[in-house]
Motif scaffolding. Structure first.
Motif, short mmCIF file in Angstrom:
data_model
loop_
_atom_site.label_atom_id
_atom_site.label_comp_id
_atom_site.label_asym_id
_atom_site.label_seq_id
_atom_site.Cartn_x
_atom_site.Cartn_y
_atom_site.Cartn_z
N GLU A 1 -1.07 -4.72 11.86
CA GLU A 1 0.03 -4.92 10.93
C GLU A 1 1.26 -4.12 11.34
N LEU A 2 1.07 -2.88 11.77
CA LEU A 2 2.21 -2.07 12.16
C LEU A 2 2.91 -2.64 13.38
N LEU B 1 2.17 4.23 3.88
CA LEU B 1 1.81 2.83 3.95
C LEU B 1 2.05 2.14 2.62
N HIS C 1 -0.23 1.53 17.24
CA HIS C 1 -0.01 0.09 17.19
C HIS C 1 -0.97 -0.65 18.11
N ARG D 1 4.98 -5.58 12.17
CA ARG D 1 6.15 -5.15 11.42
C ARG D 1 7.19 -4.48 12.31
N ARG D 2 6.72 -3.67 13.26
CA ARG D 2 7.65 -3.06 14.21
C ARG D 2 8.40 -4.12 14.99
N LEU E 1 -2.18 6.00 13.27
CA LEU E 1 -1.28 4.88 13.04
C LEU E 1 -0.76 4.34 14.37
N LEU F 1 -1.39 -2.08 2.50
CA LEU F 1 -1.97 -1.59 3.75
C LEU F 1 -2.93 -0.43 3.52
N VAL G 1 -4.57 -1.96 10.12
CA VAL G 1 -3.28 -1.27 10.09
C VAL G 1 -2.61 -1.31 11.45
N SER H 1 11.94 2.68 7.99
CA SER H 1 10.49 2.54 7.93
C SER H 1 10.11 1.07 7.79
N ALA I 1 6.68 0.42 7.38
CA ALA I 1 5.33 0.48 6.82
C ALA I 1 5.31 0.45 5.31
N TYR J 1 5.45 4.67 12.05
CA TYR J 1 5.79 3.71 11.01
C TYR J 1 7.30 3.51 10.83
#
Length: 478
Positions: A378-379, A124, A292, A382-383, A290, A128, A375, A452, A454, A407
């Motif tokens: 956020e993941l 991370l 999502h 971002r994904r 982790l 994060l 997290v 990645s 993350a 991630y």
């Protein structure tokens, strides 16, 4: 984060001004530096400590800080060429020569140069990580009675119980060993379960760090292909019959690098096939925390469904916290548990008690579920940002599976693409990516990249990184 930045800035400024002082000369007092640079006393203390660690200054309690004396020239090194003979002599007698190749691991561990977008990271981003919660947990842990005494070699009972509850099923605290990170747990498991020269079945593609562990132990990784539903049971059975292997290493949840989740219909099949072969399954459950935000209910670990001691489970806190928060667990039942315990004791004695106490403080605090929720959201963001950017700007890259946890994305390059050239061009363009080749224990079916989302600062950096990757792609002329 602001304090860390201030420390680095002040250290840089002091480093630039050192030539104003003769060797052994005294630097301004801490109070003078506080007034001159308008920073806190803590920032001054940490900046001077950083320069002292670099050998540039010497601090003397009660006297102040002084510029270090000039370093003497190191004497010329001796002749180490004899080591080539010694290190290679034993290999001829080994059925499978041990090879220590860390290149695949370093691809995700090495920090890129400043200004380079980090699409190769395996942890991370600091923004994060639960830095405040970890710091508070470590502070509280250090004040616990007995915090600095020797812990039980198997781990603190309360922490073993916490890991056991997370696995579920009938796994109890007595079947859990606390280890120093997932890599350490995998190393212990492979050493316990397979003698040098033995075959070990692995998913294809799979985590390069595990392949490095196996080869360093003189084991022979044998690939079993993975699709979006995880390992293919019929090929797993064929591989057991063909090799006589007694170990299969898998990541049933958000597999690295494909992101695949072992399908419900395959879970029981994998356990049945391994049991029939008299083999162990090492379950690397490395990113369960982790998940999502848009994922549904997660399947339980394979260990929770195993009554016969087939599964050796490896679970870790590291991926959900920090690369330096190296606390994980090995879980197994039956005689193998004592073998795992013996190897761990010989290798490392035990995980430092303050770190175990800090882990208990962290996972028992209100900050822990808040961190996991943050997290998770956020993941997902971002994904989605990386997936959208790749489909818009780099449609040539195929994304066979977009995961709901983990991630990273696993991208297949067009046939004929020079993977190594693209990775090098990407770094020149200012974005670091992980090549796909190290994830295969045999010849890969195609060129790939692991990207990645993350390890970067946020969605804006993802967009910029994809733009730079587009530039690199155009450069290599694929």
């Amino acid at each position: 984060m602001q304090e860390r930045s201030s420390v680095g800035d002040l250290a840089n400024r002091l480093r630039q001004e050192l030539n104003r002082y003769s060797p052994g000369g005294k630097l301004p007092s801490s109070r003078a530096l506080v007034d001159r640079y308008r920073v806190s006393p803590v920032t001054v203390t940490r900046a001077l400590a950083q320069l002292a660690a670099e050998g540039l200054v010497v601090t003397r309690p009660g006297a102040g800080a002084f510029r270090a004396e000039h370093r003497t020239t190191a004497p010329p090194g001796g002749d180490t060429s004899w080591q080539e003979v010694t290190l290679s002599a034993d290999a001829a007698a080994e059925p499978v020569p041990r090879t220590v190749d860390a290149s695949g691991v370093l691809a995700s561990l090495a920090a890129p140069p400043p200004g380079v977008v980090e699409f190769n990271g395996g942890y991370l981003h600091p923004s994060l990580q639960p830095e405040r919660a970890m710091g508070a947990a470590l502070s509280r842990a250090g004040r616990r009675p007995g915090a600095w005494s020797r812990p039980p070699m198997e781990g603190l009972p309360e922490l073993r119980e916490w890991f056991a509850r997370g696995i579920g099923g009938t796994v109890g605290a007595a079947e859990v060993l606390v280890t120093a990170g997932g890599q350490s747990g995998l190393t212990t498991a492979l050493r316990a379960l397979a003698p040098p020269g033995a075959p070990v079945l692995v998913e294809s593609p799979t985590y390069p760090g595990m392949l490095a562990i196996a080869r360093a132990a003189g084991l022979r990784p044998v690939p079993v292909p993975v699709d979006p539903d995880g390992v293919k049971p019929e090929l797993l059975a064929d591989a057991f019959r063909a090799t006589g292997a007694r170990v299969f290493v898998c990541q049933p949840l958000f597999q690295n690098p494909t992101g695949a989740v072992l399908a419900p219909a395959r879970r029981g099949e994998v356990l049945r096939i391994a049991r029939a072969a008299g083999a162990f399954v090492i379950e690397d459950d490395f990113v369960r925390r982790l998940v999502h935000a848009d994922a549904g209910p997660l399947p339980r670990p394979l260990a929770a469904e195993d009554q016969d001691g087939v599964v050796v489970h490896v679970g870790s806190l590291t991926k959900a916290t920090s690369p330096s928060f190296r606390v994980s667990a090995l879980a197994a039942r039956g005689p193998v548990l004592e073998r795992l315990r013996a190897i761990q004791v010989v290798d490392t004695f035990f995980v430092p008690r303050p770190l175990q106490e800090a882990a208990l403080e962290l996972v028992g605090s209100p900050a822990w579920p808040r961190h996991l929720r943050t997290v998770s959201a956020e993941l997902k963001a971002r994904r989605d940002a990386m997936t959208a950017a790749l489909r818009l700007s780099l449609p040539e890259l195929a994304l066979p599976h977009v995961p709901f946890g983990g991630y990273h994305l696993w991208a297949r390059l067009p046939d004929g693409t020079d993977e190594s050239a693209l990775v090098a061009a990407a770094l020149r363009a200012g974005v670091a990516v992980a090549p796909g080749r190290p994830y295969f224990s045999a010849e890969p079916p195609a060129a790939h990249l692991r990207l990645s989302f993350a390890a970067v600062a946020g969605t804006e950096e993802i967009a910029e990184g994809v733009r730079r990757l587009r530039t690199a792609y155009d450069e290599v002329g694929t």
